[in-house]
Design an enzyme around this catalytic site. Structure first.
Site, short mmCIF file in Angstrom:
data_model
loop_
_atom_site.label_atom_id
_atom_site.label_comp_id
_atom_site.label_asym_id
_atom_site.label_seq_id
_atom_site.Cartn_x
_atom_site.Cartn_y
_atom_site.Cartn_z
N GLU A 1 -1.26 -0.92 -10.94
CA GLU A 1 -2.51 -0.44 -11.56
C GLU A 1 -2.89 -1.32 -12.75
O GLU A 1 -3.23 -0.84 -13.82
CB GLU A 1 -2.40 1.04 -11.94
CG GLU A 1 -2.14 1.89 -10.70
CD GLU A 1 -2.79 3.25 -10.71
OE1 GLU A 1 -3.69 3.50 -11.53
OE2 GLU A 1 -2.39 4.08 -9.87
N ILE B 1 0.83 -1.21 0.00
CA ILE B 1 0.00 0.00 0.00
C ILE B 1 0.86 1.27 0.00
O ILE B 1 1.54 1.59 0.99
CB ILE B 1 -0.99 0.00 1.20
CG1 ILE B 1 -1.79 -1.31 1.20
CG2 ILE B 1 -1.90 1.23 1.14
CD1 ILE B 1 -2.52 -1.65 -0.11
C1 FAD Z 1 5.36 -0.63 -5.36
C2 FAD Z 1 3.94 -1.07 -5.39
C3 FAD Z 1 2.94 -0.18 -5.01
C4 FAD Z 1 1.60 -0.59 -4.98
N1 FAD Z 1 0.64 0.27 -4.50
C5 FAD Z 1 -0.61 -0.22 -4.27
C6 FAD Z 1 -1.58 0.58 -3.57
O1 FAD Z 1 -1.33 1.73 -3.20
N2 FAD Z 1 -2.79 0.02 -3.31
C7 FAD Z 1 -3.12 -1.24 -3.68
O2 FAD Z 1 -4.22 -1.69 -3.40
N3 FAD Z 1 -2.22 -2.01 -4.37
C8 FAD Z 1 -0.98 -1.53 -4.65
N4 FAD Z 1 -0.06 -2.31 -5.31
C9 FAD Z 1 -0.45 -3.64 -5.75
C10 FAD Z 1 -0.49 -3.80 -7.26
O3 FAD Z 1 -1.63 -3.18 -7.77
C11 FAD Z 1 -0.43 -5.31 -7.53
O4 FAD Z 1 0.92 -5.69 -7.33
C12 FAD Z 1 -0.91 -5.69 -8.90
O5 FAD Z 1 -2.30 -5.50 -8.97
C13 FAD Z 1 -0.60 -7.15 -9.23
O6 FAD Z 1 -0.98 -8.00 -8.21
P1 FAD Z 1 0.08 -9.06 -7.63
O7 FAD Z 1 1.35 -8.36 -7.39
O8 FAD Z 1 -0.56 -9.78 -6.51
O9 FAD Z 1 0.34 -10.07 -8.82
P2 FAD Z 1 -0.55 -11.34 -9.24
O10 FAD Z 1 -1.95 -10.94 -9.46
O11 FAD Z 1 -0.29 -12.46 -8.30
O12 FAD Z 1 0.09 -11.69 -10.65
C14 FAD Z 1 1.33 -12.38 -10.80
C15 FAD Z 1 1.55 -12.60 -12.30
O13 FAD Z 1 0.46 -13.40 -12.83
C16 FAD Z 1 -0.14 -12.73 -13.91
N5 FAD Z 1 -1.58 -13.00 -13.94
C17 FAD Z 1 -2.47 -12.90 -12.91
N6 FAD Z 1 -3.70 -13.19 -13.34
C18 FAD Z 1 -3.60 -13.47 -14.66
C19 FAD Z 1 -4.53 -13.84 -15.68
N7 FAD Z 1 -5.83 -13.96 -15.42
N8 FAD Z 1 -4.06 -14.06 -16.93
C20 FAD Z 1 -2.74 -13.93 -17.21
N9 FAD Z 1 -1.81 -13.57 -16.30
C21 FAD Z 1 -2.24 -13.35 -15.04
C22 FAD Z 1 0.11 -11.25 -13.64
O14 FAD Z 1 -0.04 -10.49 -14.81
C23 FAD Z 1 1.53 -11.30 -13.10
O15 FAD Z 1 2.42 -11.36 -14.17
C24 FAD Z 1 1.27 -1.90 -5.39
C25 FAD Z 1 2.27 -2.78 -5.81
C26 FAD Z 1 3.59 -2.39 -5.80
C27 FAD Z 1 4.64 -3.39 -6.20
#
Ligand code: FAD
Length: 380
Positions: free
Chosen positions: A364, A157
């Site tokens: 995002e 976050i």
């Molecule tokens: C520095 C940083 C700041 C952030 N700030 C915020 C914030 O302020 N508030 C907040 O709520 N979140 C925040 N996030 C979270 C960010 O939005 C998520 O990291 C992002 O949505 C991806 O989720 P995940 O990291 O759990 O990856 P996952 O969803 O676990 O994905 C892992 C991999 O699998 C792939 N994948 C997943 N589903 C599918 C599918 N259906 N088809 C094909 N490929 C798929 C993804 O593309 C990715 O390559 C932040 C993240 C970071 C790293």
């Protein structure tokens, strides 16, 4: 179709550039080294109307359009993506749901000070086990008389460790998926709300990122945004879409910084008796970078203009985000190559652009998710 900036947008760009070079650039080195956001910037940006640049001037915003917001994003990211990330949350997901759907009381108590930079906001959707599949969040909101009890954890976050309040997504009933999710305003000192950890990141270090815990955190029911349960996803849909367009500006800013650094390095670095910029292969790399940046910027402005004109741009917003974030990776890779071994040393800024920009295909909405949105919006 107009392709040039209006006089007002051009003047805004010049004013923003002067501001970021004078007041933001000198803060970057320390903020990045210490992984600490320079907090006074919230109020300073608020005073200038830059913090929530698209909100009306009557409530302290800048009264600007989407194109200008993209310009602001580009100029801030050209200087420092981490600082930009922290500030952009404030003008986006930490305030927009309250601005559009919040009660008058929430607007007065939370939104107005947030627009002025007096209160720092965060937006908490992502959880340790739930990222892209956001409709499956597990944080629960349990109704208890005229209160809700929040139970769950959030991670990654932005602004978590420095926030005065967070807009938290929680589900009333996980089996309802997206239709069970509501947004709640949780203030910093509420018992049961803790920042459990500040996360140590590879890049964007000056944006402070944390894990949040809601351990039977009891909040007044009036802290729910909107007057009906289950509207949280609808409330953030347009803001998420708008943020994807802004990401075009963010990516362009980092790309522009990488290009400028590479051009300078190419002129300064002498090998085989001449500056490396004189080797055709270096010139080709720089020419490719300049061309791609122009396309990124123009495309961002185009979709921002469509948005300003009130068109539905769900598909185009994902296209901008995907195209610009992925093209940025190509540019950063070439920029690192031009810098040779020095690019890998911490003393040159290119490594920061490379570390910072790497994030852009993930946050995002990952690139993969934007492919899915484009496919769905294209009808296949
Ligand atoms: C520095 C940083 C700041 C952030 N700030 C915020 C914030 O302020 N508030 C907040 O709520 N979140 C925040 N996030 C979270 C960010 O939005 C998520 O990291 C992002 O949505 C991806 O989720 P995940 O990291 O759990 O990856 P996952 O969803 O676990 O994905 C892992 C991999 O699998 C792939 N994948 C997943 N589903 C599918 C599918 N259906 N088809 C094909 N490929 C798929 C993804 O593309 C990715 O390559 C932040 C993240 C970071 C790293």
């Amino acid at each position: 179709m107009k392709f040039e900036l209006t006089e007002e947008q051009r003047m805004a760009k010049e004013a923003i550039r002067r501001f970021v070079e004078k007041e933001v650039a000198p803060l970057v080195e320390e903020a990045e080294a210490e992984a600490k956001f320079p907090l006074h910037l919230f109020r300073r940006m608020g005073n200038l109307g830059y913090l929530c640049v698209r909100y009306p001037e009557e409530i302290g915003g800048g009264g600007a359009d989407k194109v200008t917001e993209c310009i602001l994003a580009e100029e801030l990211n050209r200087i420092c993506a981490g600082i930009a990330a922290a500030l952009m949350v404030q003008g986006g997901l930490a305030t927009a749901p309250i601005y559009h759907f919040g009660s008058q009381e929430l607007k007065e108590r939370i939104l107005l000070p947030a627009v002025k930079g007096e209160k720092i906001g965060a937006f908490a959707l992502t959880e340790p086990d739930v990222g892209s599949d956001a409709a499956s969040i597990k944080t629960r909101a349990i109704k208890d008389g005229d209160h809700y009890i929040l139970r769950g954890a959030k991670t990654f976050i932005t602004n978590g460790p420095i926030c005065h309040y967070a807009v938290v997504a929680a589900t009333i009933d996980p089996s309802l998926k997206a239709e069970g999710i509501s947004l709640f305003v949780v203030e910093k000192d509420t018992p049961g709300f803790t920042v459990t950890r500040k996360l140590d990141k590879v890049g964007n270090r000056s944006a402070e990122t944390g894990e949040l815990l809601f351990d039977d955190c009891r909040i007044p029911a009036t802290n729910m945004i909107g007057d009906k349960e289950g509207k949280g996803f609808e409330q953030i849909r347009d803001t998420l879409m708008s943020g994807r367009i802004t990401y075009g500006g963010r990516s362009t800013g980092v790309a522009q910084a990488a290009y400028e650094a590479s051009l300078k390095y190419g002129k300064d670095r002498v090998q085989f008796g001449r500056p490396i910029v004189e080797f055709q292969v270096t010139r080709f790399k720089l020419a490719q970078m300049a061309m791609k940046i122009d396309v990124m910027r123009s495309y961002t402005y185009r979709v921002a203009r469509l948005f300003d004109e009130g068109h539905r741009v769900m598909k185009e917003a994902s296209m901008v985000k995907l195209f610009c974030a992925e093209t940025l990776q190509e540019i950063l890779s070439q920029a690192m190559q031009i810098h040779g071994g020095y690019g890998y040393m911490m003393e040159y800024p290119i490594q920061r652009y490379w570390r910072d920009g790497r994030l852009f295909t993930v946050t995002e909405g990952t690139s993969e998710i934007h492919h899915l949105v484009i496919a769905r919006e294209s009808g296949f």
